[in-house]
Design a protein around this motif. Structure first.
Motif, PDB file in Angstrom:
ATOM      1  N   ASN A 269      65.723  22.405  53.781  1.00 36.35           N
ATOM      2  CA  ASN A 269      66.185  23.749  53.574  1.00 36.35           C
ATOM      3  C   ASN A 269      67.585  23.693  53.022  1.00 36.35           C
ATOM      4  O   ASN A 269      68.344  23.556  53.912  1.00 36.35           O
ATOM      5  CB  ASN A 269      65.829  24.872  54.431  1.00 36.35           C
TER       6      ASN A 269
ATOM      7  N   ASN B  41      63.704  27.679  50.447  1.00 34.73           N
ATOM      8  CA  ASN B  41      64.658  26.895  49.557  1.00 34.73           C
ATOM      9  C   ASN B  41      64.562  25.481  49.966  1.00 34.73           C
ATOM     10  O   ASN B  41      65.841  24.757  49.740  1.00 34.73           O
ATOM     11  CB  ASN B  41      66.158  27.302  49.922  1.00 34.73           C
TER      12      ASN B  41
ATOM     13  N   GLY C 164      65.301  31.175  53.270  1.00 33.13           N
ATOM     14  CA  GLY C 164      65.854  30.042  52.516  1.00 33.13           C
ATOM     15  C   GLY C 164      67.432  30.326  52.049  1.00 33.13           C
ATOM     16  O   GLY C 164      67.700  31.480  51.266  1.00 33.13           O
ATOM     17  N   ASP C 165      68.387  29.599  52.262  1.00 34.55           N
ATOM     18  CA  ASP C 165      69.757  30.034  51.914  1.00 34.55           C
ATOM     19  C   ASP C 165      70.021  31.473  52.512  1.00 34.55           C
ATOM     20  O   ASP C 165      70.785  32.161  51.799  1.00 34.55           O
ATOM     21  CB  ASP C 165      70.037  29.700  50.529  1.00 34.55           C
TER      22      ASP C 165
ATOM     23  N   GLY D 173      64.240  28.136  46.204  1.00 33.81           N
ATOM     24  CA  GLY D 173      64.852  29.544  46.040  1.00 33.81           C
ATOM     25  C   GLY D 173      65.677  29.900  45.047  1.00 33.81           C
ATOM     26  O   GLY D 173      65.856  30.971  44.287  1.00 33.81           O
ATOM     27  N   TRP D 174      66.608  28.923  45.012  1.00 37.09           N
ATOM     28  CA  TRP D 174      67.889  28.997  43.859  1.00 37.09           C
ATOM     29  C   TRP D 174      67.019  29.086  42.482  1.00 37.09           C
ATOM     30  O   TRP D 174      67.753  29.948  41.632  1.00 37.09           O
ATOM     31  CB  TRP D 174      68.937  27.764  44.067  1.00 37.09           C
TER      32      TRP D 174
ATOM     33  N   GLU E 244      60.447  32.242  51.362  1.00 38.68           N
ATOM     34  CA  GLU E 244      60.972  31.199  50.439  1.00 38.68           C
ATOM     35  C   GLU E 244      62.199  30.496  51.191  1.00 38.68           C
ATOM     36  O   GLU E 244      63.162  31.247  51.410  1.00 38.68           O
ATOM     37  CB  GLU E 244      61.526  31.821  49.091  1.00 38.68           C
TER      38      GLU E 244
ATOM     39  N   GLY F  57      65.707  23.347  47.087  1.00 38.08           N
ATOM     40  CA  GLY F  57      66.567  24.298  46.244  1.00 38.08           C
ATOM     41  C   GLY F  57      65.415  25.314  45.276  1.00 38.08           C
ATOM     42  O   GLY F  57      65.861  25.914  44.331  1.00 38.08           O
TER      43      GLY F  57
END
Ligand code: CFN
Ligand code: HCA
Length: 530
Positions: free
Chosen positions: A87, A215, A240-241, A220-221, A213, A218
């Motif tokens: 994550n 991440n 996530g993040d 989620g980004w 989500e 990545g």
């Protein structure tokens, strides 16, 4: 014997009785069958599941970047879950603690005399050294057994140090898998964090949360990038993040997008009840699925500007990947795959496989519930919105809730004509075709068997069986951690996924499985008479 019988053949009577209902062969009707799921695994079987603590600490709370998550227990659980889940997280305000493993490191004397003092000290140190936005305490098995009162330590520490401290009794032995831990984490976040900023709920607008989500690699980004490009504001991502701070404002969103359909749907429903926020299940895994998801979100807001912008962004993103998409489709078309992940991805990833012409012949979840497979739901007294042109989203009277109906068009229309109570399917089964097999809570023996029977070109799973699968000569890519790659979500992610699949299947190593002495005579030596 059919595949299911071959797999079950070697079992003793007792194991046979348990496992027979977890294995389902599917036929061409696409009508879901029943499956046994979410029950205790057979002791002694090599399985891939995690525990309640893994679901609470590892999955849901771990990805919060500005929060210190303390594992209360002997060091093993903290150590072995340290950095294993990919994550990713940024550090916009200098608070990013996800690289650390915090634990009370309980010793024998603490087990005998209690670990509450040690926990209090750990919270003190964490607050003084790291200045987190919040402290989460996650119990491992021994804590439940010795009865440390983690809630009282948390509330006293909260008063003393002035930082939110939340205790989770997520001892590993609770429930039958990580799923119990998701519930416990969700309840804690809902009770103490979400909406706690108490800001007023604004008019409905283009504000969304992404739920479920985490991440990984990545993902989620990539979803946020696409959503922002269209014009949405992403208030909070769970988790996530994610940040404690963002979660406190999550109630100001107008729509919840639920990406993982297992670990966090409870929060979506609770936020609907508490804040009247609608939610829809989405899927950003796969090209066609991402397009469908983006259109569905635009339909929800029913805003012409956004609908137009959505189509523009889809066209731009497709343009960017067009060449590679074609290349990988040519290389992968006609291949077959097995997909075995925890509770959501085994279904989601079938879509990206379909994008590249790969057929899923084997699938299963580690710990999903029956509805994730069967997806059987009944909406009584349904009255369809007569103007509803979009078959995927329908309005249900009387409370105008939105439901995502993933029925195939023909079956949907047939039901509509008959004016029956609408029973609809949205689980994994409806996408599994004729001659395929679904196994709940696969063990290593059953995995070996399906590889022998179905001979898939690739099997996607996790670290616990990857090398066992590869030793059988079948490439195995990890769908939990993405083998240090990713993101796999969205348009570009689908290409990265296809590239990794291509590299694995076409690796020259698989042509060298038969040792030369099996196909060529070995050199006959002469002994002793030089
Ligand atoms: S990121 Fe998610 S998508 S949260 Fe869940 S059900 Fe696990 S950690 Mo591993 S990869 Fe897996 Fe899903 Fe949702 Fe991950 S399929 S098993 S508990 N999962
Ligand atoms: C967990 C976490 C896990 C394990 C991955 C794997 C993850 O189950 O506690 O078995 O490869 O995604 O990190 O699911």
């Amino acid at each position: 014997m059919d595949a299911r019988e071959v797999i079950l053949d070697k079992y003793s009577g007792r194991v046979f009785k348990n496992r027979k209902d977890h294995i389902v062969e599917l036929d061409e009707t696409g009508v879901p069958k029943e499956i046994a799921a979410n029950s205790r695994s057979v002791p002694g079987m090599m399985i891939n599941r995690g525990c309640c603590y893994a679901g609470c600490k590892g999955v849901v709370l771990g990805p919060l970047r500005d929060t210190v998550v303390i594992t209360h227990g002997p060091i093993g659980c903290g150590y072995y879950t340290w950095g294993t889940r990919r994550n990713k997280a940024d550090s916009p305000d200098g608070r990013n603690f996800i690289q650390y493993s915090f634990s009370t490191d309980m010793q024998e004397t603490d087990i005998v005399f209690g670990g509450m003092k040690k926990l209090r000290q750990a919270i003190k140190e964490a607050v003084e050294i790291f200045h987190p936005r919040a402290v989460m305490i996650c119990s491992t098995c021994p804590i439940g057994l010795i009865g440390d009162d983690i809630n009282s330590v948390a509330s006293e520490a909260e008063k003393e140090f002035g930082v939110t401290c939340i205790a989770y009794s997520c001892e590993g032995y609770k429930g039958v898998s990580q799923s119990a831990g998701h519930h416990i984490a969700n309840n804690g976040l809902m009770k103490r964090v979400i909406g706690s900023a108490k800001d007023e709920i604004p008019e409905k607008g283009l504000r969304v949360n992404i739920l479920g989500e985490y991440n990984i690699g990545g993902d989620g980004w990539e979803q946020e990038r696409i959503l922002k490009k269209i014009g949405y504001e992403v208030i909070a991502v769970l988790t996530g993040d994610g940040s404690y701070e963002a979660l406190t404002h999550a109630h100001t969103a107008s729509l919840n997008l639920v990406q993982c359909h297992r670990s966090i749907n409870y929060i979506a429903e609770m936020m609907k009840t508490k804040y009247n926020i609608d939610w829809i299940k989405v899927n950003f895994v796969g090209i066609d699925e991402t397009i469908r998801t983006l259109r569905e979100i635009a339909d929800y807001f029913d805003n012409d500007e956004i609908k137009k912008r959505t189509e523009e962004v889809i066209a731009e993103e497709l343009e960017e990947i067009a060449e590679e998409r074609k290349f990988y489709r040519q290389k992968l078309e006609g291949k077959t795959a097995g997909v075995f992940v925890g509770g959501s991805r085994s279904h989601h990833y079938q879509n990206v496989l379909k994008d590249f012409g790969i057929k899923t012949v084997i699938a299963g979840y580690e710990f999903a519930h029956r509805d994730d497979y069967e997806g059987r739901e009944v909406l009584p007294n349904i009255k369809l919105d007569a103007d509803s042109k979009n078959i995927e989203t329908i309005t249900v009277e009387p409370d105008k809730e939105f439901f995502h109906v993933a029925l195939d068009k023909e079956r949907f229309n047939e039901l509509r004509r008959q004016n029956v109570e609408l029973e609809y399917y949205k689980g994994m089964f409806k996408d599994m075709g004729d001659g395929t097999i679904t196994v709940d809570d696969f063990n290593h023996y059953e995995t070996e068997k399906v590889l022998d029977i179905f001979k898939p070109d690739i099997f996607y799973s996790g670290i616990k069986d990857k090398y066992m699968i590869e030793k059988k000569g079948v490439p195995s890519n990890q769908l939990h951690s993405y083998d240090y790659s990713g993101p796999y979500a969205g348009f570009k992610g689908a290409i990265t996924f296809a590239r990794n699949t291509y590299l694995s299947i076409y690796a020259p190593a698989w042509k060298m499985l038969t040792p030369p002495w099996r196909t060529h005579p070995t050199l006959e030596g002469t002994m002793g008479d030089e």
